[in-house]
Design an enzyme around this catalytic site. Structure first.
Site, mmCIF file in Angstrom:
data_model
loop_
_atom_site.group_PDB
_atom_site.id
_atom_site.type_symbol
_atom_site.label_atom_id
_atom_site.label_comp_id
_atom_site.label_asym_id
_atom_site.label_seq_id
_atom_site.Cartn_x
_atom_site.Cartn_y
_atom_site.Cartn_z
ATOM 1 N N HIS B 203 0.756 -1.260 0.059
ATOM 2 C CA HIS B 203 -0.106 0.042 0.068
ATOM 3 C C HIS B 203 0.973 1.203 -0.124
ATOM 4 O O HIS B 203 1.965 1.275 0.573
ATOM 5 C CB HIS B 203 -0.774 -0.043 1.232
ATOM 6 C CG HIS B 203 -2.023 1.144 1.274
ATOM 7 N ND1 HIS B 203 -1.500 2.461 1.434
ATOM 8 C CD2 HIS B 203 -3.089 1.167 0.934
ATOM 9 C CE1 HIS B 203 -2.632 3.008 1.524
ATOM 10 N NE2 HIS B 203 -3.827 2.386 1.292
ATOM 11 N N ASP B 323 -11.348 1.461 -1.161
ATOM 12 C CA ASP B 323 -10.777 2.236 -0.169
ATOM 13 C C ASP B 323 -11.442 3.189 0.488
ATOM 14 O O ASP B 323 -11.188 4.341 0.939
ATOM 15 C CB ASP B 323 -9.586 3.265 -0.963
ATOM 16 C CG ASP B 323 -8.413 3.964 -0.053
ATOM 17 O OD1 ASP B 323 -8.483 3.245 1.120
ATOM 18 O OD2 ASP B 323 -7.870 4.931 -0.342
#
Lengths: 362, 362
Positions: B203, B323
């Site tokens: 990430h 997200d």
């Protein structure tokens, strides 16, 4: 520099390499005029000056040491081919059906030198470029070198290059002494570019000191990766820093299919529009990319990226480029001849856009 | 931290926010099972520890100060939504027809803390994640947090997370203390990932000290630009550094449609194959990207990038991600429902690939 390498440069500068290629341009044109828009050249004065600089301080411009050491035969060929504007280059263009090359000084150009030397070398380079074009007016156009180290002198050179030398724009090798062009001290260059209708090609350079350390392993500081990261970051700084609000008519050219920026348009607009993003720009990032930029195919002779960039920016926003002698006229023209886009789009990419952007009328 | 903000966090952690949404998942599924694969959560212990750290040293993790200062109401909402695994999140998923969320700890997770604290916080986080999944086994899967600051402890936590907690993989927020994972001292983590068949989601994180200075203006150090530059550079370091030659079965996940890397495949292979590129890797960079990586749509709900990535990597290499709470389930599912790809490809992107990669059988 050894005597033999000096002799080599002199030999190369006379450019008496006979072309052994027999195919003619006419046989391969397929109806398209082909203009290649990021075609590298250099002059002996730059190589001499760079060699002197790097000999004194090998760390000044990493990579250059490879070129002047004589260690890689590949680089000898490249140096010779960059100096040549005669038979070898024209022969390779002919064989590939490339009608015209828009020449520009090899990265990092004059930007590696101290300011006054850089200003002087830019003039010498641009004069030789103009002479080369005068010798072959139907085969060459050219982008002037300028020295951002001295923004006022660079602005004057933009005017001289466009007005007196009748060149077609300017090329800046991205950062200068680790400084980006969103710093307003450089904006006289943009002012001169707009006043003289000079498009500015932002060419990649090795990342500046404040970011290069993450790229120093695995040759990631150069064409593999660092060039694109540096140049795209630089260009986004220009956009977010308001350069195109101040100079809405400024036209810029980017190689490598826009250095990755087309892929990010949607996200740039989304995040760029959040209240937490600190900028004063008036439009969406994508609007500047579409209106103020045109991308070239240099190093990206690849259908998916070509089609993608045409889809998101438009067929009037992509130009053919080979980056000879690092790219091959034959290979890249063969690619674009067969590329899966319409003939109308291909005509724009091959020459229509370059004629418009660089005012190539001949 | 003020008393009122402590109260706020406690309130949020009980997550008693009633959903006012009336539409049901069933009404919107259109035949697709929808699994969102980069869904952010956090736990009160992380917020408490981060607040303490940032209060002592505001420069330690720029950006976090915005979250804890109370200056932006936006962040209060986001903090509450990240802690909640109950009605509000499930209600929003329901309304958008999202069946399952693969949860992961909010960037930069435990990686901002000193090693022993980070190891402890990773365990606390993963235990709470496993409990959340146990409460809603058909709605949640999860990626474990690990602390690369202590590679051996991280490797042990990979095993515990996969074996004892039955989680679905791990997530690492890119660099740790400005160090990248191509450094072999971190490779015990990869060894444990392969041994436990744990995919690793890399990430984004704010760029490390050795490159961030070029990104500090115009909010370019975060989601606008720096995240992608940092993560793509990190991943290319893993490829060029031979991680996937050493661990050919290692599976990695990247957000933001591969952080730009798919756009560069052709150039990576071309330049990566030159004799001047210093690497010992056995295959082309693109082969690792195709075989060892799978990309998600997080932050990139945009047809051109989706179609491009499917074209160059394959429909088995892209997964749906929102997200949340930074993205919207409703907006992103609405986008993918209507996206211009085949239903077969859509089924893979929506859930088929996630079921395979994260071993989601329920």
């Amino acid at each position: 520099m050894s005597t033999s390498r000096r002799d080599f440069i002199k030999l190369a500068s006379t450019a008496a390499v006979a072309s052994t290629l027999t195919e003619t341009a006419q046989a391969q044109t397929g109806g398209f005029r082909r203009i290649a828009t990021e075609e590298t050249f250099t002059v002996p004065e730059i190589i001499e000056a760079a060699t002197e600089l790097i000999t004194k301080n090998p760390d000044h411009e990493p990579g250059w040491l490879n070129y002047i050491s004589g260690e890689f035969p590949f680089y000898d060929t490249v140096l010779r081919q960059m100096i040549d504007l005669e038979d070898e280059r024209l022969g390779l263009m002919d064989a590939a059906g490339v009608d015209m090359a828009v020449l520009s000084l090899w990265n990092p150009g004059v930007q590696m030198f101290e300011a006054s030397q850089a200003v002087e070398l830019a003039k010498i380079t641009n004069d030789q470029l103009a002479e080369g074009i005068k010798r072959h007016p139907t085969r060459y156009a050219g982008l002037a070198a300028v020295a951002p180290q001295d923004p006022q002198a660079a602005a004057q050179e933009v005017e001289r290059a466009m007005q007196s030398l009748a060149l077609n724009g300017i090329l800046i090798n991205s950062h200068t002494n680790d400084e980006f062009l969103d710093d307003q001290k450089f904006w006289p260059i943009f002012e001169a570019a707009v006043a003289n209708d000079a498009p500015i090609y932002i060419h990649p350079r090795r990342p500046p000191a404040q970011m290069v350390e993450a790229f120093n392993d695995y040759s990631m500081d150069r064409a593999l990766w660092g060039y694109a990261m540096e140049t795209s970051t630089h260009v986004l700084r220009l956009i977010m820093g308001g350069v195109f609000d101040q100079f809405p008519d400024l036209k810029m050219v980017l190689g490598h299919m826009g250095e990755g920026l087309p892929f990010w348009i949607h996200r740039l607009d989304t995040i760029g529009g959040l209240p937490t993003t600190v900028t004063t720009i008036k439009r969406k990032p994508s609007e500047y990319l579409r209106d103020n930029f045109i991308m070239t195919t240099s190093g990206m002779s690849w259908d998916p990226a070509l089609k993608f960039t045409i889809e998101v920016l438009g067929a009037d926003r992509v130009m053919f480029a080979v980056d000879y002698p690092f790219g091959s006229y034959e290979r890249d023209a063969k690619w674009l001849n067969a590329a899966d886009i319409s003939d109308a789009d291909k005509a724009l990419v091959y020459s229509g856009n370059a004629e418009r952007v660089f005012k190539i009328t001949g």
